[in-house]
Every structure is written in structure tokens, then in C-alpha cells.
Design a protein around this motif. Structure first.
Motif, PDB file in Angstrom:
ATOM      1  N   LEU A  49      -9.419   0.919   0.382  1.00 46.48           N
ATOM      2  CA  LEU A  49      -8.228   0.190   1.181  1.00 46.48           C
ATOM      3  C   LEU A  49      -8.704  -1.207   1.292  1.00 46.48           C
ATOM      4  N   VAL A  50     -10.021  -1.424   1.558  1.00 46.14           N
ATOM      5  CA  VAL A  50     -10.378  -2.668   1.733  1.00 46.14           C
ATOM      6  C   VAL A  50     -10.479  -3.387   0.376  1.00 46.14           C
ATOM      7  N   ALA A  51     -10.496  -2.297  -0.770  1.00 50.07           N
ATOM      8  CA  ALA A  51     -10.393  -3.024  -2.006  1.00 50.07           C
ATOM      9  C   ALA A  51      -9.183  -3.387  -2.801  1.00 50.07           C
ATOM     10  N   GLY A  52      -8.147  -2.924  -1.953  1.00 46.61           N
ATOM     11  CA  GLY A  52      -6.671  -2.976  -2.401  1.00 46.61           C
ATOM     12  C   GLY A  52      -6.312  -1.984  -3.434  1.00 46.61           C
ATOM     13  N   LEU A  53      -7.131  -0.911  -3.623  1.00 47.39           N
ATOM     14  CA  LEU A  53      -6.879   0.141  -4.466  1.00 47.39           C
ATOM     15  C   LEU A  53      -5.926   1.180  -3.895  1.00 47.39           C
ATOM     16  N   ASP A  54      -5.716   1.120  -2.606  1.00 48.14           N
ATOM     17  CA  ASP A  54      -4.790   2.346  -2.018  1.00 48.14           C
ATOM     18  C   ASP A  54      -4.150   1.333  -0.895  1.00 48.14           C
ATOM     19  N   SER A  55      -2.778   1.712  -0.398  1.00 52.97           N
ATOM     20  CA  SER A  55      -2.096   1.010   0.610  1.00 52.97           C
ATOM     21  C   SER A  55      -2.338   1.628   1.871  1.00 52.97           C
ATOM     22  N   VAL A  56      -2.229   0.761   2.985  1.00 52.67           N
ATOM     23  CA  VAL A  56      -2.491   1.179   4.354  1.00 52.67           C
ATOM     24  C   VAL A  56      -1.185   1.818   4.825  1.00 52.67           C
ATOM     25  N   THR A  57      -1.279   2.472   5.942  1.00 49.60           N
ATOM     26  CA  THR A  57       0.014   3.160   6.739  1.00 49.60           C
ATOM     27  C   THR A  57       0.275   1.881   7.447  1.00 49.60           C
ATOM     28  N   SER A  58      -0.727   1.466   8.346  1.00 43.35           N
ATOM     29  CA  SER A  58      -0.366   0.518   9.067  1.00 43.35           C
ATOM     30  C   SER A  58      -1.763  -0.334   9.468  1.00 43.35           C
ATOM     31  N   GLY A  59      -1.733  -1.502  10.126  1.00 42.45           N
ATOM     32  CA  GLY A  59      -2.765  -2.356  10.340  1.00 42.45           C
ATOM     33  C   GLY A  59      -3.001  -3.417   9.342  1.00 42.45           C
ATOM     34  N   GLN A  60      -4.076  -4.271   9.538  1.00 39.02           N
ATOM     35  CA  GLN A  60      -4.267  -5.582   8.534  1.00 39.02           C
ATOM     36  C   GLN A  60      -5.793  -5.650   7.826  1.00 39.02           C
ATOM     37  N   ILE A  61      -5.816  -6.003   6.840  1.00 42.38           N
ATOM     38  CA  ILE A  61      -7.064  -6.334   6.311  1.00 42.38           C
ATOM     39  C   ILE A  61      -7.197  -7.694   5.729  1.00 42.38           C
ATOM     40  N   THR A  62      -8.031  -8.366   6.086  1.00 38.70           N
ATOM     41  CA  THR A  62      -8.132  -9.809   5.707  1.00 38.70           C
ATOM     42  C   THR A  62      -9.472 -10.004   4.961  1.00 38.70           C
ATOM     43  N   VAL A  63      -9.193 -10.413   3.562  1.00 42.06           N
ATOM     44  CA  VAL A  63     -10.559 -10.737   2.985  1.00 42.06           C
ATOM     45  C   VAL A  63     -10.572 -12.186   2.510  1.00 42.06           C
ATOM     46  N   ASP A  64     -11.528 -12.936   2.998  1.00 44.02           N
ATOM     47  CA  ASP A  64     -11.880 -14.255   2.748  1.00 44.02           C
ATOM     48  C   ASP A  64     -10.519 -15.185   3.003  1.00 44.02           C
ATOM     49  N   GLY A  65      -9.909 -14.836   4.314  1.00 47.85           N
ATOM     50  CA  GLY A  65      -8.972 -15.689   4.733  1.00 47.85           C
ATOM     51  C   GLY A  65      -7.455 -15.247   3.959  1.00 47.85           C
ATOM     52  N   THR A  66      -7.583 -14.050   3.125  1.00 51.24           N
ATOM     53  CA  THR A  66      -6.158 -13.726   2.578  1.00 51.24           C
ATOM     54  C   THR A  66      -5.881 -12.189   3.256  1.00 51.24           C
ATOM     55  N   GLU A  67      -4.700 -12.169   3.797  1.00 55.69           N
ATOM     56  CA  GLU A  67      -4.090 -10.908   4.296  1.00 55.69           C
ATOM     57  C   GLU A  67      -3.814  -9.957   3.198  1.00 55.69           C
ATOM     58  N   ILE A  68      -4.518  -9.209   2.796  1.00 55.71           N
ATOM     59  CA  ILE A  68      -4.317  -8.256   1.443  1.00 55.71           C
ATOM     60  C   ILE A  68      -3.380  -7.241   1.560  1.00 55.71           C
ATOM     61  N   THR A  69      -2.874  -6.693   2.760  1.00 54.71           N
ATOM     62  CA  THR A  69      -2.085  -5.564   2.818  1.00 54.71           C
ATOM     63  C   THR A  69      -0.606  -5.804   2.280  1.00 54.71           C
ATOM     64  N   GLY A  70      -0.242  -7.092   2.045  1.00 57.22           N
ATOM     65  CA  GLY A  70       1.133  -7.484   1.820  1.00 57.22           C
ATOM     66  C   GLY A  70       1.008  -8.037   0.518  1.00 57.22           C
ATOM     67  N   LEU A  71       0.020  -7.895  -0.330  1.00 59.21           N
ATOM     68  CA  LEU A  71      -0.012  -8.489  -1.649  1.00 59.21           C
ATOM     69  C   LEU A  71       0.783  -7.855  -2.672  1.00 59.21           C
ATOM     70  N   ASP A  73       0.692  -5.901  -6.793  1.00 54.55           N
ATOM     71  CA  ASP A  73      -0.446  -5.580  -7.470  1.00 54.55           C
ATOM     72  C   ASP A  73      -1.193  -6.564  -8.102  1.00 54.55           C
ATOM     73  N   ALA A  74      -0.437  -7.806  -8.746  1.00 51.94           N
ATOM     74  CA  ALA A  74      -1.100  -8.750  -9.528  1.00 51.94           C
ATOM     75  C   ALA A  74      -2.039  -9.649  -8.330  1.00 51.94           C
ATOM     76  N   GLY A  75      -1.557  -9.798  -7.149  1.00 50.22           N
ATOM     77  CA  GLY A  75      -2.117 -10.454  -6.106  1.00 50.22           C
ATOM     78  C   GLY A  75      -3.573  -9.638  -5.752  1.00 50.22           C
ATOM     79  N   LEU A  76      -3.549  -8.416  -5.598  1.00 50.66           N
ATOM     80  CA  LEU A  76      -4.536  -7.699  -5.392  1.00 50.66           C
ATOM     81  C   LEU A  76      -5.693  -7.544  -6.563  1.00 50.66           C
ATOM     82  N   ALA A  77      -5.058  -7.521  -7.626  1.00 50.87           N
ATOM     83  CA  ALA A  77      -5.918  -7.667  -8.919  1.00 50.87           C
ATOM     84  C   ALA A  77      -6.676  -8.910  -8.865  1.00 50.87           C
ATOM     85  N   ALA A  78      -6.017  -9.977  -8.487  1.00 46.93           N
ATOM     86  CA  ALA A  78      -6.664 -11.363  -8.531  1.00 46.93           C
ATOM     87  C   ALA A  78      -8.005 -11.426  -7.462  1.00 46.93           C
TER      88      ALA A  78
END
Length: 223
Positions: A49-71, A73-78
Motif C-alpha cells: 500500500l505504501v508503495a502504491g502497488l495496491d489501493s487502500v479501503t480508507s485512510g491516507q498515505i503521504t509520501v514526501d509531501g504527496t498524498e498517494i491514495t488518490g493518484l 496509475d501514472a502518478g503512482l509509477a512516478a
């Protein structure tokens, strides 16, 4: 904070038990955190989930200032290409590339290839005499070391490692862990490592234990 996980919930079956339930923690630059727990406790799911390889059911993950749970596929790959380093039990090396080119692969994609840093990594984990070899000629332990060097070569903000020393002998495992710890200190990378080794966990700054998908305890490994 380079990693912030807030009230994270993951269910694969909407009506079933949560694999992860209300998991929250934070990591700053240079933090090292051991993720412990029995098989099935949700450790690998959390890393995915932290790597953006799977989607969360609820909650938030922020990596280096970017909230990734709404990105997208291209954004997650970046994010995975430039911000997050991944070391999983599957090596995922490119068979047609030499050891040197495998180590440099992600860093080149991210525009961060540093030949001197790559050479330092190769020497630190005993690969300097295998740079022109191809993955199929290496042992499993050697291939794992290539995968670790590849992840470190990009100087990620967050390094996610799922049992990175599981295929290595004790001496090499200790050297690889020391390399990851030194890299975290030198580059400010936050290291989140799943491990079943209490000895390795004790070398991290903090320990987080998952039990039945929940955070059971935070402990300070150094005292």
C-alpha cells in the motif's frame, strides 16, 4: 515527515475482516523502522500500500509531501520511480542487462544516475567483480544484492524492504543491513523494513508490531 500513514484500513472483501485496521505511523528523514509480526499479520500488505502497488479501503498515505491514495496509475509509477525504493523477495532483475546496468536502471529512469554512488554500492556489497555478469549467472544471494543496490542507487526518500536479507547468509545479511542503515544516514532516506529477525530489528531506531492487522506496539530498539 517523508512518510505519514493515517488511519489506514484495507479490506479485500467488503464484508470480511480488515487485513489492516486503523494503522497510523510517521517517519522522518533518516528514520529506520522495523515492521514485525506473525505471518498473515498484514506486514507485506502494508508495504504494498505504501508503495502504491495496491489501493487502500480508507485512510491516507503521504509520501514526501504527496498524498498517494488518490493518484492515477501514472502518478503512482512516478512516485515509485523517483521517491520510493522497493526491495521485495522477488528480485525482478532484467535478464538482458548486466549487473552494472541493473543497478543503474531505476536511477537512470529517475534522472539520478550517479556512477560514483553506483560503484560505491557495488563494492559495499561485494559485486564489484560481477558488474559485467548477467543475472542468470549469479546465485540467489547475489541477485538479491543487485536488487538492493538498484533500490539504493536512486537515493530514494523512502526505502521499503520486505525481508531483504532472507536469501543471504548471516555475514552477507549483516553487511547488507549495514549498507542500508549507512545509506539512510548518508542520504536521509527513511527505511521501513519487514523482518522476522529480532537481531536485525534491534538495529533499527524503532520497531512497529502488527498483530491481526493492527498496530500492537511501538518500541524504541535502542533503549
Amino acid at each position: 515527515m517523508v512518510l505519514k500513514v493515517t488511519e489506514l484500513v484495507k479490506r479485500y472483501d467488503p464484508q470480511g475482516q480488515a487485513v489492516l485496521s486503523d494503522v497510523s505511523f510517521e517517519m522522518a528523514q533518516g528514520d529506520t523502522l522495523a515492521l514485525e509480526g506473525a505471518s498473515g499479520s498484514g506486514k507485506s500488505t502494508l508495504l504494498h500500500l505504501v508503495a502504491g502497488l495496491d489501493s487502500v479501503t480508507s485512510g491516507q498515505i503521504t509520501v514526501d509531501g504527496t498524498e498517494i491514495t488518490g493518484l492515477s496509475d501514472a502518478g503512482l509509477a512516478a512516485v515509485r520511480r523517483t521517491v520510493v525504493g522497493l526491495i521485495f523477495q522477488q528480485f525482478n532483475l532484467i535478464p538482458s542487462l548486466t549487473v552494472a546496468d541493473n543497478i543503474a536502471f531505476q536511477a537512470r529512469l529517475a534522472g539520478r544516475h550517479d556512477p560514483a554512488w553506483a560503484a560505491h554500492l557495488a563494492e559495499s556489497i561485494g559485486l564489484q567483480n560481477h558488474l559485467n555478469a548477467y543475472p542468470e549467472t549469479l546465485s540467489g544471494g547475489q541477485q538479491q544484492r543487485v536488487a538492493i543496490a538498484r533500490a539504493l542507487a536512486v537515493k530514494p526518500r523512502v526505502l521499503l524492504a520486505d525481508e531483504p536479507t532472507g536469501n543471504l547468509d548471516e555475514t552477507t545479511a549483516d553487511a547488507v543491513l549495514q549498507l542500508m542503515l549507512d545509506s539512510a544516514a548518508e542520504t536521509g532516506t527513511a527505511l521501513l523494513m519487514v523482518t522476522h529477525s529480532p537481531r536485525h530489528a534491534a538495529r533499527m531506531q524503532r520497531r512497529l508490531t502488527l498483530s491481526h492487522g493492527q498496530v500492537r506496539a511501538h518500541t524504541d530498539a535502542r533503549g
